[in-house]
Design a protein around this motif. Sequence first.
Motif, short mmCIF file in Angstrom:
data_model
loop_
_atom_site.label_atom_id
_atom_site.label_comp_id
_atom_site.label_asym_id
_atom_site.label_seq_id
_atom_site.Cartn_x
_atom_site.Cartn_y
_atom_site.Cartn_z
N GLU A 1 -0.42 15.48 -38.31
CA GLU A 1 0.51 15.37 -37.92
C GLU A 1 1.02 15.79 -36.84
N THR B 1 0.63 11.00 -35.39
CA THR B 1 -0.15 11.09 -36.49
C THR B 1 -1.19 9.99 -37.28
N ARG C 1 -4.95 9.24 -39.52
CA ARG C 1 -5.70 9.90 -41.00
C ARG C 1 -6.64 10.35 -41.12
N ARG D 1 -4.00 13.56 -43.88
CA ARG D 1 -2.66 13.26 -43.07
C ARG D 1 -2.55 14.25 -42.06
N GLY E 1 0.96 16.32 -44.91
CA GLY E 1 2.85 15.76 -45.15
C GLY E 1 3.37 17.31 -45.11
N SER E 2 4.40 17.19 -45.31
CA SER E 2 5.49 17.99 -45.60
C SER E 2 5.76 19.39 -46.44
#
Length: 244
Positions: A181, A172, A174, A179, A196-197
């Motif tokens: 991943e 990961t 930034r 972010r 994110g998710s």
Amino acid sequence: MTTQADLGIDVDVRDAAAVAERRDDLVAAVRDHAGRIAYQLALLQGGDYGRETLSTPGGEWTVKHEAGELEFLLFSPKSGSDTYVVSTKQPPEPAALATALDDYAAFVAAWNDYVASLSGVLDDVSAEFPEPTTTDGVVAERDRVLDAIRDTCAIIAGEVHRYESDDYGTFTARVDGDRWELKYDEGTVSYLRIGGSSGLYLLSQYGAPSAADVRAHAEGFRGFVGAYNEFVDELEADLRNVSL
């Protein structure tokens, strides 16, 4: 045994069966007839559910269908209460039914006028349309950029897998507040996600993102690769300080 005479009652009770039977016969006839209107309305509207309200001298009639079958026929007189001439519930009161049926012929005439008003409405509408432009070029360019991103991510996944010595893992970073991943599975890319998710999957086992999303994040991917390179440089610098 107490009799009617003992109670002082000497009035015959009328049998309502004949009235109810006549009422039911009339409702059944209207259901069959108005059912044809409901079917034609379904054809005209082209949906599984629909309704139409038509005005007559006596009030308004609303016909509602479900999958072409008559669901209800409602008469709303200009004065007085509404009457469901046909419904899935209880039958109408005989007097209310009589009032409604006095106006039923006008309802049918209003329906015929409504259909006639639509006759020829599409006669002057051309069925010749411009040829739509294909997205082949856009898709090819999107896939070209995604292939390059995927190839680069495969290298990063392989290197992180080798460094971490784990079959599953993530890297990961930034980039400009977002972010990023990269998830790998035994050294191969599982996904590359931004935010994110609930974020955007730039790479995944599902469909490709839009060309606009690829364009919006292509520059950010450069920053992600730069962050990975910095991460490796820092590891090398740390290891160089290890003495044995």
